[in-house]
Design a protein around this motif. Structure first.
Motif, mmCIF file in Angstrom:
data_model
loop_
_atom_site.group_PDB
_atom_site.id
_atom_site.type_symbol
_atom_site.label_atom_id
_atom_site.label_comp_id
_atom_site.label_asym_id
_atom_site.label_seq_id
_atom_site.Cartn_x
_atom_site.Cartn_y
_atom_site.Cartn_z
ATOM 1 N N LEU A 172 -5.907 11.604 56.144
ATOM 2 C CA LEU A 172 -6.318 12.712 55.296
ATOM 3 C C LEU A 172 -6.331 14.009 56.088
ATOM 4 N N PRO A 173 -5.911 15.108 55.483
ATOM 5 C CA PRO A 173 -5.932 16.403 56.181
ATOM 6 C C PRO A 173 -7.358 16.825 56.480
ATOM 7 N N GLY A 246 4.624 15.968 53.910
ATOM 8 C CA GLY A 246 5.743 16.808 54.316
ATOM 9 C C GLY A 246 6.787 16.108 55.150
ATOM 10 N N LYS A 247 6.767 14.779 55.188
ATOM 11 C CA LYS A 247 7.732 14.017 55.979
ATOM 12 C C LYS A 247 8.363 12.931 55.125
ATOM 13 N N VAL A 501 21.859 2.366 42.596
ATOM 14 C CA VAL A 501 21.874 3.599 43.380
ATOM 15 C C VAL A 501 20.691 4.473 42.965
ATOM 16 N N ILE A 502 19.966 4.983 43.961
ATOM 17 C CA ILE A 502 18.908 5.978 43.752
ATOM 18 C C ILE A 502 19.310 7.242 44.495
ATOM 19 N N VAL A 503 19.279 8.385 43.799
ATOM 20 C CA VAL A 503 19.638 9.687 44.382
ATOM 21 C C VAL A 503 18.394 10.571 44.350
ATOM 22 N N ILE A 504 17.870 10.901 45.526
ATOM 23 C CA ILE A 504 16.589 11.604 45.641
ATOM 24 C C ILE A 504 16.824 13.014 46.179
ATOM 25 N N PRO A 505 16.489 14.062 45.426
ATOM 26 C CA PRO A 505 16.588 15.438 45.940
ATOM 27 C C PRO A 505 15.405 15.758 46.846
ATOM 28 N N VAL A 506 15.644 15.735 48.132
ATOM 29 C CA VAL A 506 14.561 15.912 49.100
ATOM 30 C C VAL A 506 13.946 17.301 48.982
ATOM 31 N N CYS A 507 14.772 18.296 48.652
ATOM 32 C CA CYS A 507 14.245 19.665 48.573
ATOM 33 C C CYS A 507 13.204 19.797 47.474
ATOM 34 N N GLN A 508 13.348 19.014 46.396
ATOM 35 C CA GLN A 508 12.367 19.075 45.317
ATOM 36 C C GLN A 508 11.013 18.521 45.774
ATOM 37 N N TYR A 509 11.059 17.485 46.601
ATOM 38 C CA TYR A 509 9.789 16.989 47.151
ATOM 39 C C TYR A 509 9.146 18.044 48.044
ATOM 40 N N TYR A 510 9.961 18.672 48.896
ATOM 41 C CA TYR A 510 9.378 19.647 49.813
ATOM 42 C C TYR A 510 8.804 20.833 49.052
ATOM 43 N N LYS A 511 9.434 21.225 47.971
ATOM 44 C CA LYS A 511 8.885 22.287 47.132
ATOM 45 C C LYS A 511 7.520 21.873 46.597
ATOM 46 N N GLU A 512 7.413 20.648 46.157
ATOM 47 C CA GLU A 512 6.123 20.148 45.678
ATOM 48 C C GLU A 512 5.102 20.100 46.805
ATOM 49 N N HIS A 513 5.549 19.729 48.006
ATOM 50 C CA HIS A 513 4.635 19.676 49.154
ATOM 51 C C HIS A 513 4.130 21.067 49.518
ATOM 52 N N VAL A 514 4.987 22.085 49.443
ATOM 53 C CA VAL A 514 4.555 23.455 49.748
ATOM 54 C C VAL A 514 3.485 23.901 48.759
ATOM 55 N N TRP A 516 1.454 21.940 47.142
ATOM 56 C CA TRP A 516 0.240 21.201 47.487
ATOM 57 C C TRP A 516 -0.442 21.806 48.705
ATOM 58 N N THR A 517 0.344 22.209 49.701
ATOM 59 C CA THR A 517 -0.237 22.812 50.903
ATOM 60 C C THR A 517 -0.968 24.108 50.567
ATOM 61 N N GLN A 518 -0.369 24.920 49.706
ATOM 62 C CA GLN A 518 -1.033 26.168 49.309
ATOM 63 C C GLN A 518 -2.327 25.882 48.561
ATOM 64 N N ASN A 519 -2.281 24.918 47.659
ATOM 65 C CA ASN A 519 -3.513 24.552 46.944
ATOM 66 C C ASN A 519 -4.554 23.992 47.900
#
Length: 637
Positions: A172-173, A246-247, A501-514, A516-519
């Motif tokens: 936990l942070p 974020g990883k 096949v699973i295709v995961i847009p990593v940038c969309q996760y990182y956008k969500e993480h940013v 969350w970090t701001q919140n």
């Protein structure tokens, strides 16, 4: 013939159960599947009544595909059409993640692949730290049945969540100031020590990797425990991705694969070649794959398998030999020298050929056709606890392991320039797929297909689903007039295996993480301000309480002093000083109150008596004067 007769008997006893794999399926499985289906792999019957043991989970496709009826399941398993199945509602998968699958061409009755995803939150039970969300994706390629893959898709994420909860306090942070200060150290859970108390430095990455590794082992143990109550589940490979803090973490056991497809920022349009008139393909030149897993096959793990056999020769019986030969030995070569290597040897040496060298090697074949004990084509994964080698009946499980290969990427270190509009290229698009895709597709070709398809659908919400569908379609190919599946861009044979096949847009996760970090930072700042306000309010309350108490004490002391002095004055006026029989004055207790404290003095009563006598004398003199004036008045009259 006997096999067909046996299948008909079992179908009559239990018509709802899938039939046993036939001889034709064995031949296909030997070429493209994970292992042969030997005669020992059969339905197990319960001890009482001879009824077949049930499945732990009924056959189904991933829930996000929403194939709910039996008719839809049968249609998805049509081996002649091989339809490509995609989710009906793309909003069921996070970040617009794409998924597509296709059944095999007849290798097995049902699609033995499974996909899964889960979104969870790690919460502090004491609510001292903010919640930590994470997202998990998994893809499982079953063999010798769909049971192991189906069980993993239903249970693995629960096991992984338990492992993450075990190290909750360290994941936990935390407020860095509070962690570095000594004040909060005493408030930590004594049963789970903080890293400051460890003898070795333990990072969050090591904790998460350990959670993934232990979850793989526990999943394999769970399948082994269920083997006594449920039908033989077979085995499966496992490829799992975890996005947390974020990883990105990717854990793989088997020959399923995860590739991160990336693209460099597109430079200016190059000049076309005037001689040929062909313009260079900028997109093809800028795409490149980054492998995030390694295939675990008898070929790639030959060294480990030979070392296990060398250290534990009883596992081979007298049927196999833990040697690798440059040329397959024959009986006619008996007594001659032959090049070989043993165990972990990297070089080659000569030895004289003996009868023991004529046994089958533990690992035979090369590439995708390599086999462990002549049976299994993968060396890591779940299940296969009851799998026996063909012809010899030797147990294969001691050579297998569920231990995954885990790789990670810190997305916070990725540099992405907004003006270049290359977020997918900078952060990458993670493609996770079973070997049905990778058997006929190279990593570079998959990477090009990903970004070519994305360029066709630049703004559509379902663009990643289109990528998954395109990858499956290219690997499946098209059926020709002879009934064989061929790749569309060549006449080479297409895959006959299941494709998922699973295709995961990593940038969309990182956008969500940013976000969350701001919140989280706002919440942390709010908590700090709230804590400071509470401390200030407590200090004000304490000071107000002290002032109120002092004022109350002073008021009581002043009132007590006035009352005591007034009572003393009245008693002095209205009372006479008591005297002893011998005429001496008695000692009396006089109490004097001051604003600060009370003093008790024992004074001699003579002074009080003197004062009283003076006042009595004055009273007598005043009465005598009045009497004389009265007499004078009477004499005048």
């Amino acid at each position: 013939m006997f096999s067909n007769f046996k299948e008909r008997i079992i179908s009559a006893i239990a018509p709802d159960l899938p039939p046993l794999p036939g001889n034709s399926e064995r031949a296909i499985g030997a070429g493209s599947g994970h292992h042969h289906n030997s005669t020992h792999q059969r339905l197990r019957f319960a001890a009482s009544g001879g009824q077949p043991m049930p499945d732990k989970f009924p056959y189904a496709r991933p829930p996000f595909l929403q194939l709910l009826t039996q008719d839809e399941l049968r249609a998805s398993a049509d081996h002649n059409v091989r339809p490509i199945i995609v989710p009906r509602d793309i909003n069921l998968l996070p970040w617009g993640t794409g998924y597509a699958e296709c059944v095999n061409s007849g290798k097995s009755e049902w699609n033995e692949d499974q996909g899964a995803f889960c979104r969870q939150v790690l919460s502090d039970p004491e609510h001292k730290h903010p919640d930590l969300p994470y997202t998990y994706f998994g893809i499982f390629d079953g063999h010798a049945g769909y049971g192991a893959a189906l069980a993993a898709s239903h249970q693995f994420h629960h096991i992984l969540h338990e492992k993450l909860v075990d190290c909750l306090e360290l994941l936990l942070p935390r407020d860095a100031d509070a962690t570095n200060s000594g004040g909060d150290r005493n408030k930590l859970n004594p049963t789970f020590p903080h890293p400051i108390y460890f003898q070795r430095r333990v990072t969050k990455d090591e904790l998460i990797i350990g959670a993934l590794e232990s979850a793989f082992f526990n999943m394999d143990s769970l399948i082994a425990q269920d083997s006594d109550r449920y039908r033989d589940a077979g085995g499966c490979t496992a490829c799992v991705s975890l996005f947390i803090d974020g990883k990105m973490y990717v854990a793989n056991a088997g020959d399923s694969r995860a590739v991160l497809c990336q693209r460099r920022a597109t430079p200016e349009r190059p000049q076309a070649n005037t001689d040929s008139g062909i313009e260079p393909d900028r997109l093809e030149a800028s795409c490149y794959p980054v492998p995030f897993s390694a295939d675990h096959t008898p070929e790639t793990e030959r060294e480990r398998l030979l070392n296990v056999a060398r250290l534990k020769p009883h596992l081979m019986g007298k049927h196999y030999v833990a040697m690798e030969y440059a040329k397959r030995p024959h009986i006619k070569d008996m007594g001659q020298r032959i090049l070989c290597r043993q165990g972990t040897m990297r070089g080659w040496t000569y030895k004289t050929l003996t009868m023991e060298d004529l046994c089958m090697p533990v690992v035979n074949g090369e590439g995708k056709r390599s086999r462990l004990l002549g049976t299994l084509g993968v060396t890591r994964g779940f299940g296969d606890h009851e799998l026996l080698a063909i012809n010899t009946g030797i147990q294969i499980k001691p050579f297998l392991t569920p231990h995954p290969d885990v790789r990670q990427r810190d997305l916070t270190q990725v540099v992405s320039i907004p003006d270049e509009d290359n977020r997918d290229g900078d952060y990458g698009v993670l493609v996770m797929a079973t070997d049905g895709l990778w058997d006929v597709s190279e990593n570079d070709a998959v990477s090009r297909t990903v970004f070519q398809t994305l360029s066709k659908y630049p703004t559509e919400k379902h663009r990643y689903t289109m990528v998954a569908q395109e990858l499956v379609a290219r690997a499946r190919g098209k059926i020709n007039d002879s009934g064989h599946w061929r790749l569309a861009d060549s006449k080479a044979a297409a895959t006959v295996d299941d494709i998922s096949v699973i295709v995961i847009p990593v940038c969309q996760y990182y956008k969500e993480h940013v976000e969350w970090t701001q919140n989280y930072k706002r919440d942390l700042e709010h908590r700090r301000r709230q804590a400071q306000a509470n401390m200030a309010q407590e200090a004000v309350n304490v000071l107000n309480g002290v002032f109120a108490e002092e004022a109350h004490v002073v008021e009581e002391e002043e009132e007590g002093e006035v009352v005591v002095h007034e009572a003393a004055r009245i008693s002095h006026i209205q009372t006479e000083v008591p005297r002893r029989v011998d005429g001496t004055l008695e000692e009396t207790l006089v109490v004097e109150l001051t604003p600060s404290l009370e003093h008790v003095h024992i004074q001699n009563a003579d002074s009080a008596a003197v004062e009283s006598r003076k006042e009595n004398d004055k009273d007598k003199e005043a009465s005598t004067t009045r009497q004389q004036k009265g007499r004078k008045g009477k004499g005048k009259h």
